[in-house]
Each structure stands twice: as structure tokens, then as C-alpha cells.
Design an enzyme around this catalytic site. Structure first.
Site, short mmCIF file in Angstrom:
data_model
loop_
_atom_site.label_atom_id
_atom_site.label_comp_id
_atom_site.label_asym_id
_atom_site.label_seq_id
_atom_site.Cartn_x
_atom_site.Cartn_y
_atom_site.Cartn_z
N LYS A 125 20.98 1.73 1.99
CA LYS A 125 22.15 1.68 2.85
C LYS A 125 23.53 1.45 2.25
O LYS A 125 24.57 2.12 2.38
CB LYS A 125 22.08 0.49 3.79
CG LYS A 125 21.07 0.78 5.05
CD LYS A 125 21.11 -0.47 5.88
CE LYS A 125 20.69 -0.35 7.20
NZ LYS A 125 21.11 -1.56 8.11
N SER A 171 20.31 -6.08 3.11
CA SER A 171 19.30 -6.37 2.22
C SER A 171 18.84 -4.96 1.52
O SER A 171 18.14 -5.03 0.65
CB SER A 171 18.27 -7.05 2.91
OG SER A 171 17.66 -6.12 4.10
N ASP A 216 23.49 -1.82 11.65
CA ASP A 216 22.09 -2.08 12.27
C ASP A 216 21.87 -0.52 12.89
O ASP A 216 22.72 0.11 13.33
CB ASP A 216 22.10 -3.15 13.35
CG ASP A 216 20.39 -3.45 13.58
OD1 ASP A 216 19.86 -3.28 12.71
OD2 ASP A 216 20.27 -4.02 14.91
N GLU A 218 18.28 -11.46 12.98
CA GLU A 218 18.69 -10.35 13.98
C GLU A 218 18.05 -11.11 15.38
O GLU A 218 16.69 -11.13 15.51
CB GLU A 218 18.15 -8.99 13.68
CG GLU A 218 18.84 -8.54 12.56
CD GLU A 218 18.26 -6.92 12.17
OE1 GLU A 218 17.67 -6.29 12.99
OE2 GLU A 218 18.75 -6.58 11.22
N LYS A 270 21.73 14.72 4.55
CA LYS A 270 21.69 13.55 5.17
C LYS A 270 23.01 12.42 5.28
O LYS A 270 23.91 12.25 6.07
CB LYS A 270 20.57 12.24 4.88
CG LYS A 270 20.51 11.10 5.45
CD LYS A 270 19.62 9.97 5.12
CE LYS A 270 19.55 8.65 5.75
NZ LYS A 270 19.03 7.61 5.25
P1 ITT Z 1 19.61 -4.64 6.79
O1 ITT Z 1 19.48 -5.73 5.81
O2 ITT Z 1 21.10 -4.00 6.59
O3 ITT Z 1 19.29 -5.16 7.93
P2 ITT Z 1 17.18 -3.04 7.21
O4 ITT Z 1 16.67 -2.20 6.27
O5 ITT Z 1 16.44 -4.24 7.82
O6 ITT Z 1 18.44 -3.65 6.34
P3 ITT Z 1 17.71 -1.94 9.83
O7 ITT Z 1 17.35 -3.19 10.54
O8 ITT Z 1 19.22 -1.50 10.22
O9 ITT Z 1 17.84 -2.07 8.33
O10 ITT Z 1 17.01 -0.50 9.91
C1 ITT Z 1 15.81 -0.76 11.09
C2 ITT Z 1 14.84 0.06 10.48
O11 ITT Z 1 15.15 1.49 10.53
C3 ITT Z 1 14.12 -0.13 9.19
O12 ITT Z 1 12.93 0.11 9.36
C4 ITT Z 1 14.91 0.99 8.31
O13 ITT Z 1 13.89 1.44 7.12
C5 ITT Z 1 15.01 2.03 9.38
N1 ITT Z 1 16.24 2.77 9.11
C6 ITT Z 1 17.44 2.48 9.02
N2 ITT Z 1 18.43 3.43 8.78
C7 ITT Z 1 17.64 4.57 8.17
C8 ITT Z 1 18.02 5.63 7.86
O14 ITT Z 1 19.23 6.13 7.51
N3 ITT Z 1 16.78 6.48 7.49
C9 ITT Z 1 15.51 6.11 7.94
N4 ITT Z 1 15.33 5.08 8.38
C10 ITT Z 1 16.17 4.07 8.51
#
Ligand code: ITT
Length: 185
Positions: free
Chosen positions: A16, A12, A65, A39, A162
Site C-alpha cells: 500500500k 502496516s 482501509d 480497527e 492496477k
Molecule cells: P493496514 O495496516 O493499512 O490496515 P492491511 O493490509 O491490514 O493494512 P486493509 O485492512 O485495508 O489492509 O485490507 C483489508 C484486506 O483487504 C487485507 O487482507 C488486504 O490484503 C486486502 N486488500 C486491501 N487492499 C487491497 C488491494 O489493493 N488489492 C488486494 N487486496 C487488498
């Protein structure tokens, strides 16, 4: 010469997706399946990813994830990173760590691939520390409070860095090596 494999990234999160598109350039033609999926509550990112892979319909896609694991908080927020970000956010994390000298933290990434019906997981980690205050406006999520080891600026201040050293970069490099080695491309 065969064309790169066509793979969908189910996420979503547009940030990413653009990070992944850049990293997998030349190895896979990425398509964005902009969807969120359920999840499960589990103790590791691997379990969350395994479970989600079995539930998401279709084939030839991957998910990813990620989580922020803070040493002084025994790994919190970890698998709860998404919920914690939505509720207390970066300011809340900084408050939890106020007065704490040990600011060590890691970002972990688990990529789950489903290709021709087979599932495979790839992990990546970047170590670093939680900044004294939020800085920078690039990136997303916890980027303004995370400083990678060996540097003094946050991911949100230095998006090029990054892209080079992130948890997601490291997990996706393994996916890329796998795709090349198995001639799926
Ligand atoms: P999905 O639909 O892919 O699950 P998401 O934004 O929910 O997208 P995650 O569950 O993997 O992504 O992320 C968990 C939390 O960690 C979420 O609040 C993200 O903003 C944060 N996060 C993930 N990757 C990050 C990154 O590279 N830098 C900063 N924060 C990150």
C-alpha cells in the site's frame, strides 16, 4: 515555490505504501509510519476509518482501509476482508463462489486524513469480477482473483493497470486534489 506537504502514511502494509508513494509523487512527501492500529468492528469502512483517526496519535498523517465487496455474497467479506483473507484466503473465496454465475465485485478504499488537526475522508471504488481461478504473482491480498471491469487479467497479472484504475488510486487522487486546492502544499 513552497515544498510539498510532508505527510505520513500509517500502514502496516508495504505494498500500500509503495502504491501511495507513486500516486502522490509531487504533491506530498510521504513518510512511512509502519504501524498497525486497532480497527473497530463496524458496518462500513468509513466508520472504521473515522474511529481509527481519532485513536491514532499525532498529526499530519493519513490511513487507508480497503475491502473487497462481492455482490453474490451480499457484500462479504467487506469490512471483514482482512480477517477473511487471513483465514480462508483467495482459495476460500473461490470455493464460496463455485457454481455462482454472478461474479461481480468491487474494491472500496477509504482514505482518512488528519491534517493540522482536521479530519477528512476520501473514497474510491473499482468495479470488476472475481476470476474463475487465482492468477498472477504481483501485488498482494485479493489481487490474484480480481479482474477490473473492461479487462480480462487480474490485478496480480497486471500491476500497471492496477496502478491506473485501482480503488486506492481513485481515493488518493481525491486526497491529492484536496491538498492542491487547499494550498496545503
Ligand atoms: P493496514 O495496516 O493499512 O490496515 P492491511 O493490509 O491490514 O493494512 P486493509 O485492512 O485495508 O489492509 O485490507 C483489508 C484486506 O483487504 C487485507 O487482507 C488486504 O490484503 C486486502 N486488500 C486491501 N487492499 C487491497 C488491494 O489493493 N488489492 C488486494 N487486496 C487488498
Amino acid at each position: 515555490m513552497s515544498l510539498p506537504v510532508e505527510l505520513a502514511f500509517v500502514t502496516s502494509n508495504e505494498h500500500k505504501f509503495s502504491e501511495a508513494e507513486e500516486i502522490l509523487k509531487g504533491v506530498a512527501r510521504l513518510r512511512w509510519r509502519q504501524e498497525s492500529y486497532r480497527e473497530v468492528q463496524a458496518e462500513t469502512l468509513e466508520e472504521v476509518v473515522r474511529e481509527a483517526l481519532t485513536e491514532i496519535p499525532g498529526d499530519n498523517f493519513f490511513i487507508e482501509d480497503a475491502g473487497l465487496f462481492i455482490t453474490a455474497l451480499n457484500g462479504f467479506p467487506g469490512v471483514y476482508s482482512s480477517y477473511v483473507f487471513k483465514t480462508i484466503g483467495n482459495e476460500g473465496i473461490l470455493r464460496l463462489l463455485s457454481g455462482e454465475k454472478n461474479r461481480k465485485a468491487s474494491f472500496l478504499s477509504v482514505v482518512g486524513l488528519k491534517l493540522k488537526g482536521e479530519m477528512k475522508l476520501f473514497t474510491g471504488e473499482v468495479r470488476g469480477r472475481i476470476a474463475p481461478e487465482a492468477k498472477g504473482s504481483e501485488g498482494f491480498g485479493y489481487d490474484p482473483i480480481f479482474i477490473p471491469e473492461g479487462y480480462d487479467r487480474t490485478f496480480a497479472e497486471n500491476p500497471q493497470l492496477k496502478q491506473r484504475v485501482s480503488h486506492r488510486r481513485r481515493a488518493l487522487e481525491k486526497l491529492s486534489a484536496y491538498l492542491k486546492a487547499t494550498h496545503h502544499f
